[in-house]
Design a protein around this motif. Sequence first.
Motif, PDB file in Angstrom:
ATOM      1  N   GLU A  74       0.751  -1.018  -0.078  1.00 40.27           N
ATOM      2  CA  GLU A  74      -0.113  -0.101   0.116  1.00 40.27           C
ATOM      3  C   GLU A  74       0.925   1.322  -0.137  1.00 40.27           C
ATOM      4  O   GLU A  74       1.965   1.161   0.421  1.00 40.27           O
ATOM      5  N   TRP A  75       0.316   2.442  -0.391  1.00 39.41           N
ATOM      6  CA  TRP A  75       0.928   3.692  -0.449  1.00 39.41           C
ATOM      7  C   TRP A  75       1.099   4.326   0.886  1.00 39.41           C
ATOM      8  O   TRP A  75       0.298   4.004   1.807  1.00 39.41           O
ATOM      9  N   GLU A  76       2.368   4.717   1.211  1.00 38.57           N
ATOM     10  CA  GLU A  76       2.575   5.380   2.453  1.00 38.57           C
ATOM     11  C   GLU A  76       3.029   6.819   2.331  1.00 38.57           C
ATOM     12  O   GLU A  76       3.486   7.219   1.060  1.00 38.57           O
ATOM     13  N   THR A  77       3.014   7.708   3.248  1.00 38.14           N
ATOM     14  CA  THR A  77       3.651   9.121   3.065  1.00 38.14           C
ATOM     15  C   THR A  77       4.655   9.529   4.054  1.00 38.14           C
ATOM     16  O   THR A  77       4.449   8.924   5.283  1.00 38.14           O
ATOM     17  N   SER A  78       5.068  10.699   3.864  1.00 41.32           N
ATOM     18  CA  SER A  78       6.114  11.140   4.770  1.00 41.32           C
ATOM     19  C   SER A  78       6.239  12.489   4.556  1.00 41.32           C
ATOM     20  O   SER A  78       6.220  12.935   3.304  1.00 41.32           O
ATOM     21  N   GLU A  79       6.138  13.325   5.520  1.00 40.51           N
ATOM     22  CA  GLU A  79       6.229  14.847   5.526  1.00 40.51           C
ATOM     23  C   GLU A  79       7.785  15.278   5.194  1.00 40.51           C
ATOM     24  O   GLU A  79       8.594  14.889   6.057  1.00 40.51           O
ATOM     25  N   VAL A  80       8.157  16.126   4.533  1.00 44.24           N
ATOM     26  CA  VAL A  80       9.440  16.461   4.187  1.00 44.24           C
ATOM     27  C   VAL A  80       9.634  18.100   4.386  1.00 44.24           C
ATOM     28  O   VAL A  80       8.765  18.630   3.657  1.00 44.24           O
ATOM     29  N   SER A  81      10.472  18.724   5.046  1.00 43.46           N
ATOM     30  CA  SER A  81      10.425  20.091   5.132  1.00 43.46           C
ATOM     31  C   SER A  81      11.132  20.738   3.846  1.00 43.46           C
ATOM     32  O   SER A  81      11.906  20.225   2.917  1.00 43.46           O
ATOM     33  N   VAL A  82      10.752  21.894   3.810  1.00 45.82           N
ATOM     34  CA  VAL A  82      11.033  22.742   2.547  1.00 45.82           C
ATOM     35  C   VAL A  82      12.677  22.692   2.148  1.00 45.82           C
ATOM     36  O   VAL A  82      13.076  22.847   1.219  1.00 45.82           O
ATOM     37  N   ASP A  83      13.288  22.771   3.408  1.00 48.90           N
ATOM     38  CA  ASP A  83      14.717  22.979   3.243  1.00 48.90           C
ATOM     39  C   ASP A  83      15.569  21.678   3.298  1.00 48.90           C
ATOM     40  O   ASP A  83      16.615  21.756   3.327  1.00 48.90           O
ATOM     41  N   SER A  84      14.906  20.596   3.344  1.00 49.77           N
ATOM     42  CA  SER A  84      15.478  19.200   3.052  1.00 49.77           C
ATOM     43  C   SER A  84      15.959  19.085   1.761  1.00 49.77           C
ATOM     44  O   SER A  84      15.310  18.977   0.710  1.00 49.77           O
ATOM     45  N   GLN A  85      17.327  19.128   1.524  1.00 50.96           N
ATOM     46  CA  GLN A  85      17.866  18.679   0.222  1.00 50.96           C
ATOM     47  C   GLN A  85      17.474  17.365  -0.193  1.00 50.96           C
ATOM     48  O   GLN A  85      17.247  17.136  -1.294  1.00 50.96           O
ATOM     49  N   LYS A  86      17.735  16.518   0.925  1.00 47.62           N
ATOM     50  CA  LYS A  86      17.638  14.992   0.753  1.00 47.62           C
ATOM     51  C   LYS A  86      16.871  14.305   1.699  1.00 47.62           C
ATOM     52  O   LYS A  86      16.715  15.024   2.556  1.00 47.62           O
ATOM     53  N   HIS A  87      15.910  13.386   1.514  1.00 43.10           N
ATOM     54  CA  HIS A  87      15.432  12.999   2.524  1.00 43.10           C
ATOM     55  C   HIS A  87      15.581  11.238   2.404  1.00 43.10           C
ATOM     56  O   HIS A  87      15.466  10.344   1.287  1.00 43.10           O
ATOM     57  N   ASN A  88      15.552  10.593   3.434  1.00 42.41           N
ATOM     58  CA  ASN A  88      15.609   8.966   3.634  1.00 42.41           C
ATOM     59  C   ASN A  88      14.358   8.822   3.931  1.00 42.41           C
ATOM     60  O   ASN A  88      13.605   8.929   4.872  1.00 42.41           O
ATOM     61  N   ILE A  89      14.044   7.591   3.068  1.00 40.76           N
ATOM     62  CA  ILE A  89      12.782   6.826   3.291  1.00 40.76           C
ATOM     63  C   ILE A  89      13.306   5.438   3.795  1.00 40.76           C
ATOM     64  O   ILE A  89      13.932   4.757   3.264  1.00 40.76           O
ATOM     65  N   GLU A  90      13.049   5.531   5.349  1.00 40.40           N
ATOM     66  CA  GLU A  90      13.500   4.088   5.907  1.00 40.40           C
ATOM     67  C   GLU A  90      12.605   3.153   6.358  1.00 40.40           C
ATOM     68  O   GLU A  90      11.350   3.258   6.182  1.00 40.40           O
ATOM     69  N   GLY A  91      13.211   1.922   7.007  1.00 44.01           N
ATOM     70  CA  GLY A  91      12.402   0.835   7.195  1.00 44.01           C
ATOM     71  C   GLY A  91      11.547   0.191   5.950  1.00 44.01           C
ATOM     72  O   GLY A  91      10.468  -0.344   6.128  1.00 44.01           O
ATOM     73  N   LEU A  92      12.519   0.261   4.809  1.00 40.09           N
ATOM     74  CA  LEU A  92      11.755  -0.520   3.790  1.00 40.09           C
ATOM     75  C   LEU A  92      12.246  -2.226   3.755  1.00 40.09           C
ATOM     76  O   LEU A  92      13.063  -2.575   4.394  1.00 40.09           O
ATOM     77  N   PHE A  93      11.577  -2.796   2.798  1.00 40.73           N
ATOM     78  CA  PHE A  93      11.995  -4.358   2.692  1.00 40.73           C
ATOM     79  C   PHE A  93      13.094  -4.374   1.791  1.00 40.73           C
ATOM     80  O   PHE A  93      13.542  -3.520   1.055  1.00 40.73           O
TER      81      PHE A  93
END
Length: 2044
Positions: A1445-1464
Amino acid sequence: MNMPNERLKWLTLYAAVALIVCGSQSLAANPPDADQKGPVFLKEPTNRIDFSNSTGAEIECKSSGNPMPEIIWIRSDGTAVGDVPGLRQISSDGKLVFPPFRAEDYRQEVHAQVYACLARNQFGSIISRDVHVRAVVSQHYEEDIHKAFVIRGNSAILKCDIPSFVADFVNVISWHSDEQENFYPGTEYDGKYLVLPSGELHIREVGPEDGYKSYQCRTKHRLTGETRLSATKGRLVITEPVASVGPRLTSGDESRILKVYLAASATLLCPAQAYPVPFFRWYKFIEGTTRKQAVVLNDRVKQVSGTLIIKDAVVEDSGKYLCVVNNSVGGESVETVLTVTAPLSAKIDPPTQTVDFGRPAVFTCQYTGNPIKTVSWMKDGKAIGHSEPVLRIESVKKEDKGMYQCFVRNDQESAEASAELKLGGRFDPPVIRQAFQEETMEPGPSVFLKCVAGGNPTPEISWELDGKKIANNDRYQVGQYVTVNGDVVSYLNITSVHANDGGLYKCIAKSKVGVAEHSAKLNVYGLPYIRQMEKKAIVAGETLIVTCPVAGYPIDSIVWERDNRALPINRKQKVFPNGTLIIENVERNSDQATYTCVAKNQEGYSARGSLEVQVMVLPRIIPFAFEEGPAQVGQYLTLHCSVPGGDLPLNIDWTLDGQQISEDLGITTARVGRRGSVLTIEAVEAPHAGNFTCHARNLAGHQQFTTPLNVYVPPRWILEPTDKAFAQGSDAKVECKADGFPKPQVTWKKAVGDTPGEYKDLKKSDNIRVEEGTLHVDNIQKTNEGYYLCEAINGIGSGLSAVIMISVQAPPEFTEKLRNQTARRGEPAVLQCEAKGEKPIGILWNMNNMRLDPKNDNRYTIREEILSTGVMSSLSIKRTERSDSALFTCVATNAFGSDDASINMIVQEVPEMPYALKVLDKSGRSVQLSWAQPYDGNSPLDRYIIEFKRSRASWTEIDRVIVPGHTTEAQVQKLSPATTYNIRIVAENAIGTSQSSEAVTIITAEEAPSGKPQNIKVEPVNQTTMRVTWKPPPRTEWNGEILGYYVGYKLSNTNSSYVFETINFITEEGKEHNLELQNLRVYTQYSVVIQAFNKIGAGPLSEEEKQFTAEGTPSQPPSDTACTTLTSQTIRVGWVSPPLESANGVIKTYKVVYAPSDEWYDETKRHYKKTASSDTVLHGLKKYTNYTMQVLATTAGGDGVRSVPIHCQTEPDVPEAPTDVKALVMGNAAILVSWRPPAQPNGIITQYTVYSKAEGAETETKTQKVPHYQMSFEATELEKNKPYEFWVTASTTIGEGQQSKSIVAMPSDQVPAKIASFDDTFTATFKEDAKMPCLAVGAPQPEITWKIKGVEFSANDRMRLLPDGSLLIKSVNRQDAGDYSCHAENSIAKDSITHKLIVLAPPQSPHVTLSATTTDALTVKLKPHEGDTAPLHGYTLHYKPEFGEWETSEVSVDSQKHNIEGLFCGSRYQVYATGFNNIGAGEASDILNTRTKGQKPKLPEKPRFIEVSSNSVSLHFKAWKDGGCPMSHFVVESKKRDQIEWNQISNNVKPDNNYVVLDLEPATWYNLRITAHNSAGFTVAEYDFATLTVTGGTIAPLDDGTGHGNVHTRIRLPAWMPEWLDLNFMVPLIATVVVVAVGICVVCVALSRRRADDLRGGQKDVYYDVVYNQTMGPGATLDKRRPDLRDELGYIAPPNRKLPPVPGSNYNTCDRIKRGTVISRGGLRSNHSTWDPRRNPNLYEELKAPPVPMHGNHYGHAHGNAECHYRHPGMEDEICPYATFHLLGFREEMDPTKAMNFQTFPHQNGHAGPVPGHAGTMLPPGHPGHVHSRSGSQSMPRANRYQRKNSQGGQSSIYTPAPEYDDPANCAEEDQYRRYTRVNSQGGSLYSGPGPEYDDPANCAPEEDQYGSQYGGPYGQPYDHYGSRGSMGRRSIGSARNPGNGSPEPPPPPPRNHDMSNSSFNDSKESNEISEAECDRDHGPRGNYGEDSNEAVKRSPQPKDQRTTEEMRKLIESRRQLNETGPKQLQLQQTNGAGFTAYDTMAV
């Protein structure tokens, strides 16, 4: 022709109707709420809740139901209870909570209230019993004891007076005298002092000395637990008697009421004194009478002086007691009413019932307890006014369903029970679905009125006209039918309607579950007409409603008249314009008359109709009754029923209990006149008791009156008891029932002794009870035998009694039911049984539940002996045998029953020898053994003796180990490593010692290293990483070959255990090992230890090395952040340091980040202030502005986590001056002043002040206040041509601000065009409306025009000019942003202003790019869209796995990079992003498809994984590599090599454990299949191994019919060959043919070779083609951008999905073969770009590499065919000839007999031809040298596995699998030309194919590069000498390599016999090492061909094949000892490459 179609239509319609009817029936049969139910209490609150204000209370109420009921607390009046803060609250789980409270907070309506708990759901409501809540406020109280005056010799009673406000909670616990005497409540009734149960102190026979003592009482508060001593002391005042005194009561009351609880003790006082001392007697009144009987005193009822004490009170003790006091002077008496209250309980039977409509329902309330004052019923929480125990609903309707409750109550408590009534079937009341409307029409046409109604059951429809039912006649026709969906359609047809047919028509739908109706008027034009009205009879007192049945239309008026007077003529009458007449409370005198209805129209025509009203009067009965009180039998009684009111004639009759009175009852009735009747009873008898009812009836109705008659009746038997006999132990029941009035009391007594005469009350006990006169004795015994008396008394007559005898009959009984008896085998034994009971008794013997007959076995003898109490039976056994160990049972029987007893006979002997001796585990110095426990000879085994010796010693020289007898496992220690031992075991019990078991042979193992790693260094790399380096331990302390190291680390100074990581051994001498420890804590000290391990285990730990990680950033923000506004420009911010443990370093400074809240989202607008302290003041802020602040701590590692934002607003101040001012002439006396608001209002503007002053003159300044929302002011009444000066100020609550600039203007007749509005910037929100002002003045009126971005404005749908000059834009979009200029022009002047419009819109789609991936995380870069105008506030990242299923994560505007963690791990993901700002969420980006790193599990080296012994195999699962994704579990399966079916041993073996497979047979070949699972998938490995022999030796390899083993043995035939074919003849013949064919091929290939040399660059082919099929080397990459790459992107199995091979994936499917698409795989360890021996120590890489795919491809996959016509039976997918298909995970070396299962056969036109690839087999001609190929699941007949001639001249291809391949980046591209050299040999090309394990679609080389060369012709033979699979040429090269690269390797097992004929393909471990690992070693030729051997060494970084000279010599020696009959080719090979290993330990 149409007939059949029509018939078909009707049949279809009938079928549909039938289906619907059936469906509705089934629906009715299964109500939808079958599993749903109304509420039921699970936990109901108690009746009383008393609590102290210091403790509070919680009242719990729980209920169940479906759906779950909600809990509501209500008061006794039904109103809901709410929260009272601090005093009462309702918790979320439904509890009513009373918190502790202060005394002054006491509120009566809260703390002294009756509550109830209501539970409700959609099926009903139930209410709990009343809950009396009483809070007790702690307050001071004192107990007093008053003086007691007593005459000497009498008894005195001292009372402890407790204040009434605590009397309910305080009890007396003891009394104390001033002489230290203590008196407690007890059971001693004979002493002078007695503390009564009610708390008084009773002092018997008072003497003068008692007057000197004083007494105090001690009390205890039951709520608070407080005890206290009375404040005063009481004493006795003793009076000496002067003369005789008659009894007198000291307390003054002659009657009292006493209530006690069931099982409590009751104290009945009789406080009388007299002289002489009086006698006291107690009597009890018989209930309902004035007769009394003396109270019987016994153990339970005691009398102490005049006080009666009843212990353990029962309900029967309730009643009126009389104490009679007498002495010689006189007498006195006192009455006491005792009520014993038993707890109330209730139950409704049945608790739930389902009743069909119209059927009766009965609920019976069964209740217990005493007293019971009222019984009441409720439905769904509402009273229904029923007070009988039985509730009967005669005919159930829909509204009757719900919850019913029965409540029983008395003054103290209440109880309730609930039951649910459900409706059966379907209850759908009728509903009108479609109906006719009101209609007005002319006479003549026919009328059709229609009504459609639905319901279940189907309703019937009837029609009425003006209240009169319509019947069918010649003009009115009614019909109806039922539609397909069950609705009823009814219609009324009126033929040629007349004016008289007009009126109110009504259709009525009626069924047994309800009625629905619809009415509407039919108006027919015509003269008025009134239909005939029938006579109306009505009962007096009711309301008359009648409507005039008028026809004709239009009607102007309808009036009612009586006696020519228009109604109404009084208040009771009401007349309505529609013709309705209502008369309320009708009376005969005033309302019985003829009424006339008159209808008129406007023309004056009228019609009249008469209605006769008759009023009837109901009878009225005068109440009557019998004489007061019950009647005596024989008494004369009479009743008179008089009916003074009601219409005649009257019918009067009588009933008794609802039945007509019959003459034989002795009751007569007689009429008295027309209005009376007399009932006479001459002599009252018992049957006359009941309810007498007089019934009076007339035409108006029926009335009745009832009175009861009670008759005193003496008791009489309903069921008289008789003598009974019961079997002992049964439950006895004797009934004794009597009736009478009052109801008799039935009691039972038992005779004292064995004869009747004297009786005493039955003692109440567990097994004896009396219930409603029936005597129950549970589990009756002999002691219960005797005479019993049943007595029934009701005070009328002498009562009834009956004496019966109860006898108990005893069956036989054995006192000892089971015992054990032992005997030694061969000796005699005697077994005895003694049975007690009533004789005669017969005894039989059973043995193991079978009848024992001594006649059948002369060893047994039975004797019997008669005893006084019973019988003794003896069973003798002459000599015992093992079979006598049995259960002997003796069964005794008499007339009353039977019993049995068992003797467990145990015959003992020496144990048998232990068996199944196995080796569970072994080490260098010990061995763990297990065995099966033998038969112990029926004597517990004392011990086992393990005997062991060296194999060469004799059994006389043995060592022993003693083991307890209860165990079957033991360890033998102090053995020598690597030594052969023989071990056996004997068992011993108390009888003797067993024989020795069979001996097992074991060889002890190597040992773990004994040295520690050296030169350990630990250095920090960064905040979470440390690098550890070390060197191996000294070589002498390795104790074997070191395989690697365990590096352990943990937090220093903690007791936690080390976390270990495994590092493989680096073979290079002297090279340091290193490891980076990651994911450590920041700025934390760690301790590191290292230990080396070999295949045996790990060595000692090194010394601890400690080191800190680098400083990090604080992980928690400063806490308790707070801000305080100081002034309009300063704010103080304070905080508390973050916790020390989260600092991750030394905090140096704090940073305060602040900005106005509306600019907070913009990082560039934020300000920073540093400080070292924990607070700071921010200066220079904007006034009256909301600021947002965050605080963070900083260390050397950087900035820490920011605190949660806090907000403060600066104080307001006076505003700045208005920004701009204009003064515009409006005329000769008016000027318009306009202004812009201040840039900084510094608060909320309250008003503007406009100042005006005439210039030059000393006139005063005028001021004008203007509201804050107005931006202009018109100054009037000015003088023409006189200049005026204007300025403006703004004001806030603080005060008035600065003044604007002054501006001068002069009123004039000339008014030029000017614009009062100012240039401005407007910000509009996307899709909202915007308005831009342009207020202009001028005379003449100026013309206003607009330009948009320089273009003349023209009105359209979205933009228009408003009357005031403003421009309105509707639904603004992004394109509307820009400059808007407004121009005003008249004949005098022109003016213009320019506005700027900014449009704020949601963001456009952002840019998302992938930055990095790990096994469980993805890093993405986010960039906003370039076209966004509104500031971006942040992003929402959306991601999902391939199957999730789709999941979402909020990212701040000043974040150049974002880690999506806890994946398979190892899974595919889709990612996209949306931006959002204060307008809303924007458009989505493109979807990014990617995957996390990680692969399926990797195979281990076989020697590290498998360890074999003679009857078990140990599996070391730590040897598996997880491919980057952690292992989840393993599945282990095994089978013997010659079996087909696999046996599953375990399907859930955890990783990091060892696992032992037991119960194997010695010296046997086995197959082992391991399936390893992780989140990326699973890997299947298969292994062959042979268990060791019993002596620890190895066995010869199997002769499987393929040439293995002895060459002379007869070659076994595969199953598919006919029997007549003798392979011993055929094989040499075929071999000869093949050799000739090969020779021809060699010549052809040589010739074609010369022509093909230019294809790929000349002579490179000379040696590159040797390695065409090897694995890819370092740096091999794949360009994924190739457009044709997608052709090979096959289906990827999701993690943990077990899917079969899919076309287009990694297997050689027909589809691929047809397309000619072949994938050449590369890189055995393809995830390493360079080959690293530490990462791949696996010399036994099962399943991975094909056995060295050589130039001859003789180990390649089968030939592929471009066409598929042949379909194997049973296979679902198409399989091509010679295509190898792969069953997931199968990698077994197939037996030829199994070959048929997997390998397809060639087409019929394909016949044996030259084999271009077999020149290198070094075998006799025709020998299947490729037999040992391990490429995938090869399963084809081996003898001609690759022979294929393409008879069509098309391409013939051979597929060779590459090793397991997982990484998309390793398909070599730059080396394609040399790895896949094309040779046109035999008119076809041969390709190398994919490997068995293929996961990634990106692993395939581009299609045009996927050609490999197939060697044949002259090049075949020389290559065989150097590079073939079995060649030892590699060995010689290996031995010439750099000796410094020696890699440790486990020594080979001892050699064993092997057939020389298969030497080049022997199954040796060593040759496996070469074959299966060679794929990723050499990138040069396979020998010295074409270059010198040193160069070859450089090309092969594999150092593991080195052999010392000594080792090589031994290998050659062992080879020579084998069969000398091998072919010469082999001998030639041996000379080339000495040292061929000839044993096969566990080849895979």
